[in-house]
Design a protein around this motif. Structure first.
Motif, PDB file in Angstrom:
ATOM      1  N   HIS A 205       0.829  -1.207   0.000  1.00  0.00           N
ATOM      2  CA  HIS A 205       0.000   0.000   0.000  1.00  0.00           C
ATOM      3  C   HIS A 205       0.870   1.266   0.000  1.00  0.00           C
ATOM      4  O   HIS A 205       0.620   2.205  -0.755  1.00  0.00           O
TER       5      HIS A 205
ATOM      6  N   ALA B 107       2.745   1.612  -3.377  1.00  0.00           N
ATOM      7  CA  ALA B 107       1.777   1.944  -4.429  1.00  0.00           C
ATOM      8  C   ALA B 107       1.409   3.420  -4.341  1.00  0.00           C
ATOM      9  O   ALA B 107       1.386   4.131  -5.349  1.00  0.00           O
ATOM     10  N   HIS B 108       1.108   3.876  -3.139  1.00  0.00           N
ATOM     11  CA  HIS B 108       0.759   5.276  -2.937  1.00  0.00           C
ATOM     12  C   HIS B 108       1.907   6.190  -3.378  1.00  0.00           C
ATOM     13  O   HIS B 108       1.693   7.210  -4.035  1.00  0.00           O
TER      14      HIS B 108
ATOM     15  N   GLY C 259       2.024   6.412  -7.126  1.00  0.00           N
ATOM     16  CA  GLY C 259       0.793   6.860  -7.771  1.00  0.00           C
ATOM     17  C   GLY C 259      -0.102   5.760  -8.303  1.00  0.00           C
ATOM     18  O   GLY C 259      -0.911   5.987  -9.200  1.00  0.00           O
ATOM     19  N   LEU C 260       0.003   4.565  -7.755  1.00  0.00           N
ATOM     20  CA  LEU C 260      -0.852   3.451  -8.143  1.00  0.00           C
ATOM     21  C   LEU C 260      -1.786   3.094  -6.992  1.00  0.00           C
ATOM     22  O   LEU C 260      -1.500   3.404  -5.840  1.00  0.00           O
ATOM     23  N   SER C 261      -2.882   2.418  -7.303  1.00  0.00           N
ATOM     24  CA  SER C 261      -3.782   1.993  -6.225  1.00  0.00           C
ATOM     25  C   SER C 261      -3.258   0.738  -5.540  1.00  0.00           C
ATOM     26  O   SER C 261      -3.501   0.525  -4.352  1.00  0.00           O
ATOM     27  N   VAL C 262      -2.540  -0.099  -6.280  1.00  0.00           N
ATOM     28  CA  VAL C 262      -1.979  -1.330  -5.718  1.00  0.00           C
ATOM     29  C   VAL C 262      -0.823  -1.784  -6.598  1.00  0.00           C
ATOM     30  O   VAL C 262      -0.789  -1.484  -7.795  1.00  0.00           O
TER      31      VAL C 262
ATOM     32  N   GLU D  80       0.807  -4.874  -8.358  1.00  0.00           N
ATOM     33  CA  GLU D  80       0.423  -6.234  -8.738  1.00  0.00           C
ATOM     34  C   GLU D  80       1.116  -6.613 -10.033  1.00  0.00           C
ATOM     35  O   GLU D  80       1.341  -5.767 -10.907  1.00  0.00           O
TER      36      GLU D  80
ATOM     37  N   GLN E  80       4.263  -3.992 -13.464  1.00  0.00           N
ATOM     38  CA  GLN E  80       3.728  -2.685 -13.829  1.00  0.00           C
ATOM     39  C   GLN E  80       4.882  -1.761 -14.177  1.00  0.00           C
ATOM     40  O   GLN E  80       5.901  -1.750 -13.489  1.00  0.00           O
TER      41      GLN E  80
END
Length: 126
Positions: free
Chosen positions: A10, A13-14, A17-20, A22, A25
């Protein structure tokens, strides 16, 4: 307070700039917190691989270089550098170590090996 790999996922990701985080990426971000300006940054965390590239034309080649690698190998320079676009230099993998809340957070000297844990590697562009 969150702890463990979910909390780390978390937080990272934050930060990027991503929500998660996985799978594999690749984000285009010239000022990414994963790497100095103009560099490719690679974060391997809990089976995921997240890379930042400073220009859009690098997203495809970097994604192709990482997509079939186990996350553990994504930050091993001898494995990943030959797969990436030409580079001038690399920075050694940086390791993030988290102890249990009631334990001392220092790492005794001589206990870290690059193959044990190397979640971040930064590679500059040529």
């Amino acid at each position: 307070m969150r702890m463990g790999t979910k909390a780390a996922n978390h937080a990272w990701a934050h930060l990027v700039g991503l929500s998660v985080l996985e799978g594999v990426q690749v984000i285009v971000h010239s000022e990414s917190p994963l790497a100095p300006r103009g560099w490719i940054g690679i974060l391997a965390l809990d089976g995921t691989i997240t890379a930042s590239v400073p220009r859009a034309d690098l997203a495809g080649p970097v994604s192709a270089a990482l997509v079939d690698l186990p996350s553990r190998q994504a930050t091993m320079p001898h494995v990943v550098v030959p797969r990436l676009p030409p580079t001038r230099a690399t920075l050694a993998p940086a390791s993030l170590v988290r102890g249990e809340p009631d334990q001392h957070h220092g790492v005794p000297s001589g206990t870290w090996r690059p193959e044990d844990s190397s979640p971040v590697n930064q590679i500059p562009l040529s």
